[in-house]
Design an enzyme around this catalytic site. Structure first.
Site, PDB file in Angstrom:
ATOM      1  N   GLY A   1      -8.221  -3.500 -12.646  1.00  0.00           N
ATOM      2  CA  GLY A   1      -6.887  -2.954 -12.426  1.00  0.00           C
ATOM      3  C   GLY A   1      -5.934  -4.043 -11.982  1.00  0.00           C
ATOM      4  O   GLY A   1      -6.209  -5.244 -12.110  1.00  0.00           O
ATOM      5  N   SER A   2      -4.804  -3.636 -11.422  1.00  0.00           N
ATOM      6  CA  SER A   2      -3.762  -4.598 -11.066  1.00  0.00           C
ATOM      7  C   SER A   2      -4.249  -5.620 -10.039  1.00  0.00           C
ATOM      8  O   SER A   2      -4.029  -6.826 -10.198  1.00  0.00           O
ATOM      9  CB  SER A   2      -2.521  -3.860 -10.548  1.00  0.00           C
TER      10      SER A   2
ATOM     11  N   GLY B   1      -7.419  -6.476  -9.254  1.00  0.00           N
ATOM     12  CA  GLY B   1      -8.493  -7.304  -9.805  1.00  0.00           C
ATOM     13  C   GLY B   1      -7.956  -8.415 -10.684  1.00  0.00           C
ATOM     14  O   GLY B   1      -8.386  -9.573 -10.594  1.00  0.00           O
TER      15      GLY B   1
ATOM     16  N   LYS C   1      -1.861  -1.100   8.036  1.00  0.00           N
ATOM     17  CA  LYS C   1      -1.651  -0.869   6.609  1.00  0.00           C
ATOM     18  C   LYS C   1      -1.689   0.625   6.294  1.00  0.00           C
ATOM     19  O   LYS C   1      -0.940   1.113   5.445  1.00  0.00           O
ATOM     20  CB  LYS C   1      -2.714  -1.609   5.792  1.00  0.00           C
TER      21      LYS C   1
ATOM     22  N   ASN D   1       1.098   2.772   4.227  1.00  0.00           N
ATOM     23  CA  ASN D   1       0.775   3.573   3.046  1.00  0.00           C
ATOM     24  C   ASN D   1       1.052   5.058   3.258  1.00  0.00           C
ATOM     25  O   ASN D   1       1.476   5.757   2.338  1.00  0.00           O
ATOM     26  CB  ASN D   1      -0.706   3.394   2.669  1.00  0.00           C
TER      27      ASN D   1
END
Length: 298
Positions: free
Chosen positions: A9-10, A12, A180, A184
């Protein structure tokens, strides 16, 4: 260093690109088709609208990963982690770094017998364009901390990361992940439901009122000391990423599952265990779950 990166994905793709110039990196993807595309085309990165130099890199399907590298970076979404647990328990011999959002993965990773387990918090804005191309929308840092074991390989990873892709070491994994989680828990669901960029949450005074109330509810459930420190960090992240769409917004837009269970779902469960009322957490959690069901035609 020899580094394995699990996930196409983004994140990785982003980590494979930046770490691949100074290290021996192999990316392991869910499908062999994606690995073949990466092998054929190399990794491509777009930053500030400019296509940078492609990078040739080793790629293979996840079934070929054996955990023989010095460090394995797990860059899949939190909800995909359970599907990897058998491989992670069986193959990791040395060190592993988890880059998931939320907090609910902590119990899961404690079952893994790797010598060193690290967790990370990624502050980059990133979108996957195709199987081998990623768009880096906002530069930040990757914060890491030791969950179990020693920090020497984490320090070596930080030393081998390029200057424009810094990896920092934090002393307390719990504080790092909670900070974090707060980011989120406020930004992701609000931007997804309101359909706005991150910066609108602080620029629009009406949205900012909801923003502050949701933050206060999260802080209450988590029992945070120094609320103002967490609030200022949250506002700073919003301003630094003002033109970005949150990862949850992009997941909803592209028909992908979200990480709402790992984020607001975790806080909702925590509020129930503490016998606390958390109406905003409850409502925004169910808004996102309802959107997901609507999209699936359920």
């Amino acid at each position: 260093m020899k580094i394995a990166i699990i996930g196409g994905g983004s994140l990785g793709l982003l980590f494979s690109y930046y770490l691949g110039f100074q290290n021996e990196v192999c990316i392991y993807t869910r499908t062999k088709e994606q690995a073949d595309e990466i092998t054929k085309n190399g990794l491509h990165l777009i930053k500030d609208g400019i296509a940078l130099q492609p990078l040739k890199i080793a790629a293979a399907g996840i079934q070929d990963w054996r955990g023989k590298e010095q460090v394995t970076i797990v860059a899949v979404k939190q909800y995909q982690l359970s599907g990897l647990m058998e491989e992670l328990k069986a193959n990791v011999e040395d060190s592993i770094l988890f880059l998931q959002n939320g907090y609910s993965h902590i119990e899961m990773i404690s079952e893994i017998q790797a010598q060193n387990i690290f967790v990370g918090s990624v502050e980059h804005g990133v979108v996957r364009v195709n199987d081998y191309t990623v768009q880096h929308n906002g530069s930040g840092v990757t914060r890491t901390a030791v969950f179990r074991g020693e920090s020497h390989l984490l320090r070596e990873l930080a030393k081998n990361a390029p200057a424009d892709f810094p990896v920092l070491l934090e002393p307390d994994y719990n504080e790092m992940l909670i900070k974090k989680l707060v980011v989120n828990a406020v930004i992701n669901p609000l931007t997804s439901v309101l359909q706005v960029r991150n910066g609108e949450l602080v620029d629009n005074p009406f949205y900012f009122e909801i923003f502050k109330q949701l933050f206060l509810e999260c802080a209450l459930v988590l029992g945070l000391d120094q609320e103002e420190v967490y609030l200022q960090n949250l506002i700073t992240v919003c301003k630094k990423t003002e033109y970005n769409h949150s990862s949850m917004y992009k997941d909803m837009e592209n028909g992908r599952p979200t990480e709402i269970d790992a984020i607001l779902g975790y806080l909702l469960e925590l509020s129930k265990n503490k016998k606390m009322k958390a109406p905003l957490i409850h409502n925004y959690y169910h808004c996102i779950k309802g959107k997901e069901q609507e999209r699936e035609g359920g």
